[in-house]
Structure formats: structure tokens, C-alpha cells
Design an enzyme around this catalytic site. Structure first.
Site, PDB file in Angstrom:
ATOM      1  N   GLU A   1       0.827  -1.142  -0.126  1.00 42.04           N
ATOM      2  CA  GLU A   1      -0.085  -0.072   0.002  1.00 42.04           C
ATOM      3  C   GLU A   1       0.854   1.288  -0.154  1.00 42.04           C
ATOM      4  O   GLU A   1       0.592   2.085   0.813  1.00 42.04           O
ATOM      5  CB  GLU A   1      -0.986   0.168   1.053  1.00 42.04           C
ATOM      6  CG  GLU A   1      -1.892  -1.187   1.179  1.00 42.04           C
ATOM      7  CD  GLU A   1      -2.993  -1.068   2.348  1.00 42.04           C
ATOM      8  OE1 GLU A   1      -2.787  -0.375   3.258  1.00 42.04           O
ATOM      9  OE2 GLU A   1      -3.858  -2.054   2.275  1.00 42.04           O
TER      10      GLU A   1
ATOM     11  N   GLU B   1      -5.168  -9.126  -0.141  1.00 42.11           N
ATOM     12  CA  GLU B   1      -6.014  -8.518   1.008  1.00 42.11           C
ATOM     13  C   GLU B   1      -7.400  -8.453   0.806  1.00 42.11           C
ATOM     14  O   GLU B   1      -7.776  -7.678  -0.292  1.00 42.11           O
ATOM     15  CB  GLU B   1      -5.401  -7.311   1.657  1.00 42.11           C
ATOM     16  CG  GLU B   1      -4.114  -7.355   2.467  1.00 42.11           C
ATOM     17  CD  GLU B   1      -3.823  -6.445   3.306  1.00 42.11           C
ATOM     18  OE1 GLU B   1      -4.879  -5.442   3.647  1.00 42.11           O
ATOM     19  OE2 GLU B   1      -2.659  -6.086   3.821  1.00 42.11           O
TER      20      GLU B   1
END
Length: 480
Positions: free
Chosen positions: A178, A311
Site C-alpha cells: 500500500e 488482502e
């Protein structure tokens, strides 16, 4: 069958690396990853006054155990993602500004091996080292911090590539987690997708592209055959689907063709799965999920570039199981349709522990979307077995659900021009019965009293052989 890309047959027993998997494209590997689980908020944890291996418990979870990962595998998961924060375990030493502590490396290896010893694919990454996140300036996607950021990812991946240089393609590297402008108004959002009009975001995307390239170059520069062959996952800005769809995201140049994959995080619809107080799954949510995954399929999967949703989850907000089971049924089925393996995010936090934390003052009242505690980390059993069971129901039989890989002493499975045979002491062994299954558990052939079976018509991929002979039963995996 085309020429084998890997060493003729692959045997994988109870010991790691008994037979290496190599020579497969990233797209082929993605077909074997099935579905996975994240051991989150453990090796990625960081906190003031926690140092060395003690940081593993800094966010309230116990140490990861082999029993925990064994139970994950027994439940049907075939991929293990291990988020790891490295920065606070580094110091300047010699020519390195970010030398990783040996004890930390050894501990990470232990957990990696828990997965490898279960014959799982293991994803290892750089997690939570984005500058300003924990007041640690390890990398930051801006031109002002570009040189430092590239140095950081280069040094970390150079060390990891060397440390894990003998691990086969079951170990997958993920360059960054991220990467984004933390705290910025556009931390998680930018518009339009094709050509963002936020200059800071566009600049960040360029630096992220450079960091991905630097990480990949460091891995390949190690020179080992395994690292030349390794699958490497790349995120776009904030690892969002939009971050991988923007035209500003550029895949790095790779000296080994077809070994790159895209990794995205997809908690969708967001107001149900993460932020917000919506507690009910709506029929229109299926279209929302399709709208997110379909563009990724068209841009990447159709070009045989894998997309791994490493995820995803739906937060427990006290809404009971009905809503979350409906979400699992929809999201996993659609992801399966679009050929994207999903890795369930688990941070160890349940709705019950979150509520207790609110009363005791240690839960953040703004993070009710972070209750993703599916496993009891102390017992290794599932807090929410219904969710896990629904995932496995949607996915169908796992590739190794019913067949344990065994190589009997002195017996070998060989391939001779597309004919499989069992050899013992240099001579072929008559197979009283031989059965061959595909990765979904479907029997493709069964023959009796033969010395070989032809597999020349099969496509490349993962298969299972069960051969009953006078000397014993051979049950093993074969990659064609």
C-alpha cells in the site's frame, strides 16, 4: 504435452525443498495458489519501546506458531501471506544504511518455513515501512524522498534475495504494501483514474514505479537461479484496484519474462467491508464487486498477467453471520470467475475484543472496520469457522486436499516422452492400479496392471498421481 519447463517431476514431502518448483510463469503459479490467509498484525507490527523479535507481539497478537499455520493449511488454505516490517530492525553497518538484524531475519525464516513445510505458496513483503506511518522515514513516494526510498527498497530486497536465494517458486516476493501519501487528502482516493489531476498523486505514482523497478532489479541481481525465476508481485498506488488501473502505473522491465504479478487489496464494497456502519449485504453489491474486478481482468488476466487479491475481508461489526456469508459467497465466486486468488486479511481483532477495548479505553472508536479476527491465535482454531467453511465451499476442492505427497524410499516417478512410470532399482514397477487427478480433484484416468501411462495429451499444470504397486502406494504431486 509441451516440453517440461521444470525438472521432469516434482516430489514434495514433509521436508522443505525435497523437490523444487521452478520454471513456471507467474500466471501458471497463480492457478495453483487457490486461496490464502494473512497472518496480519504480527511480523508487521511496530511500536515504541518494542525492539528485536519482541515487536511480533506489539499489537496484541501472540507469537506465530507452527500449529497455527498447520491448522490454516488443514482448513484448506494453500497460500500464506506474511506481512513484515523491516525498517525498525535495521541499522547502518558497513556499506549498508539499512542492515537487517540477523535475529529478525531468522525469525521471519521460521515463519516462512511453517508455510513452505506445508507445501503452501508464501508471499513475503515490505509492510508498514511507508514514511510518516510510524514516524519512520524508510520510504516515501515523493521526488524529494525518491533517492532515499530507492536506496531503502534496494537494500532490503538485496538482503532478502540473498537470504532466501535457495527457496523455489513457492516463495513469492511482494515489493511494497500500500505505498501512498499517508495523511494526505488523496491517501486512498484519486480522480480521474486514467489521468489523475492531483499533482502530488501523479508524482507519487512515478516514484512507486521507480521503487517497484528497483526492488525487482535487486531481486534479479542476486544471480541465483531461484531469484531469476521468482514470481514478484507489484502494487500500484495504495495497492487499490484503481492504483493498478491508472495509466500512470507502469510495470517494470524484467530480465525474466512472465514472472510479474499485480497485487491489489479489495475490501469492497468499502462501506460494508471496512469503513461505515452498513451492516447488510445488498444484491447490488455483486455489481459493485464486478465493476472493481472486471477492468483488472480485461487489462491483465486476459494478457496472462496474474492479479492476486492478497488482502480482502469483511469486518465483523456485530451484524452476525448472515451478511458476511452472503458477502463471501458473492466476492469469492466473482473473484474465482475472474481467476483472481484471494488472501483473507486476518489481524486478530474480533468484534468482542474491539468492544472490550472501547470500554477499557484502548480501542479506537473510529476503527470499527478493522475487526478481521478469524483465527484464535492462541489455540490456532477458528473464531469464525462458518466464514472459513463458506470460503472453501465456494472454492471447491483444494489442490492438495485429499492427497498427501509421499515419495517411497527407492521409488521414483519418471517421465519418458510423456509416459509416466514408477521405477525402483533401475527397473519399471508394474502399477496394479494408477489414477491421475487434476488440481480440482477430478479423476482424469485410471488404468490397471500397466508399467506406464501416457500424459502427452494433458495441458501443462498441476496433477496428482496415486499408484498402487506391489512395493507400496505412491501418492505424489506432479507438475507437467
Amino acid at each position: 504435452m509441451s516440453a517440461l519447463a521444470l525438472a521432469a517431476m516434482t516430489f514434495i514431502g514433509g521436508q522443505a525443498y525435497a523437490g523444487p518448483i521452478n520454471g513456471m510463469t507467474a500466471f501458471e503459479i497463480s492457478k495453483l495458489m487457490y486461496t490464502g490467509w494473512n497472518v496480519g498484525n504480527s511480523l508487521d507490527a511496530s511500536k515504541d519501546n518494542y525492539f528485536g523479535v519482541d515487536t511480533e507481539t506489539a499489537w496484541g497478537n501472540p507469537k506465530i506458531t507452527k500449529n497455527m499455520i498447520d491448522n490454516v493449511h488443514k482448513s484448506g488454505f494453500r497460500t500464506l501471506r506474511i506481512p513484515v516490517s523491516w525498517g525498525q530492525h535495521t541499522k547502518a553497518e558497513g556499506n549498508l544504511q539499512y542492515k537487517i538484524d540477523d535475529a529478525w531475519l531468522n525469525r521471519v525464516k521460521e515463519v516462512v518455513d511453517y508455510g513452505i513445510d506445508n507445501d503452501m505458496f508464501v508471499i513475503l513483503n515490505i509492510h508498514h515501512d511507508n514514511g510518516n506511518q510510524w514516524n519512520q522515514p524508510y520510504f516515501w513516494p515523493s521526488n524529494a524522498k525518491k533517492d532515499q526510498s530507492i536506496r531503502y527498497v534496494t537494500e532490503i530486497w538485496t538482503q532478502l534475495a540473498e537470504y532466501f536465494k535457495d527457496y523455489d517458486q513457492r516463495l513469492i516476493f511482494e515489493t511494497l504494501n500500500e505505498p501512498r501519501l499517508i495523511g494526505d487528502n488523496n491517501e486512498w482516493w484519486f480522480w480521474p483514474v486514467d489521468n489523475p489531476n492531483q499533482s502530488k498523486v501523479v508524482e507519487a505514482m512515478g516514484v512507486i514505479n521507480a521503487m517497484n523497478q528497483a526492488a525487482l532489479d535487486a531481486i534479479r541481481a542476486n544471480g541465483s537461479d531461484a531469484n531469476k525465476d521468482r514470481m514478484v508481485l507489484m502494487p500500484g498506488y495504495d495497492a487499490s484496484p484503481d492504483g493498478a488501473m491508472t495509466n500512470k502505473f507502469v510495470l517494470p522491465t524484467d530480465q525474466t519474462p512472465n514472472r510479474i504479478g499485480i497485487e491489489v487489496h479489495a475490501y469492497r464494497p468499502t462501506e460494508l467491508c471496512l469503513t461505515g456502519d452498513r451492516l447488510y449485504f445488498e444484491e447490488s453489491d455483486k455489481q459493485t464487486i464486478r465493476d472493481v474486478l472486471s477492468p483488472l481482468y480485461n487489462r491483465y488476466i486476459k494478457q496472462q498477467i496474474p492479479v492476486i487479491i492478497d488482502e480482502t475481508s469483511i469486518s465483523d461489526k456485530g451484524q452476525g453471520y448472515d451478511t458476511r456469508l452472503k458477502w463471501v459467497d458473492a466476492f469469492y465466486n466473482i473473484a474465482k470467475e475472474y481467476e483472481m486468488p484471494c488472501v483473507l486479511w486476518d489481524n486478530g481483532t474480533t468484534w468482542e475484543t474491539y468492544q472490550r477495548g472501547l470500554k477499557e479505553g484502548w480501542s479506537d472508536p473510529n476503527t470499527n472496520g478493522e475487526c478481521h479476527g478469524f483465527m484464535n491465535r492462541y489455540s490456532g482454531n477458528w473464531n469464525q469457522p462458518q466464514i472459513v467453511a463458506k470460503i472453501m465451499e465456494v472454492m471447491g476442492d483444494a489442490p492438495t486436499a485429499d492427497i498427501k505427497d509421499v515419495e517411497l524410499a527407492g521409488m521414483t516417478l519418471v517421465n519418458n516422452g510423456g509416459d509416466l512410470s514408477i521405477v525402483s532399482g533401475g527397473s519399471n514397477v508394474t502399477m496394479n492400479r494408477v489414477m491421475l487427478f487434476n488440481a480440482s480433484g477430478q479423476m482424469l484416468l485410471m488404468e490397471n496392471d500397466v508399467e506406464s501411462v501416457s500424459v502427452s495429451s494433458l495441458e501443462n499444470g498441476l496433477y496428482f498421481v496415486v499408484a498402487e504397486t506391489s512395493e507400496g502406494v505412491v501418492k505424489t504431486k506432479v507438475v507437467l
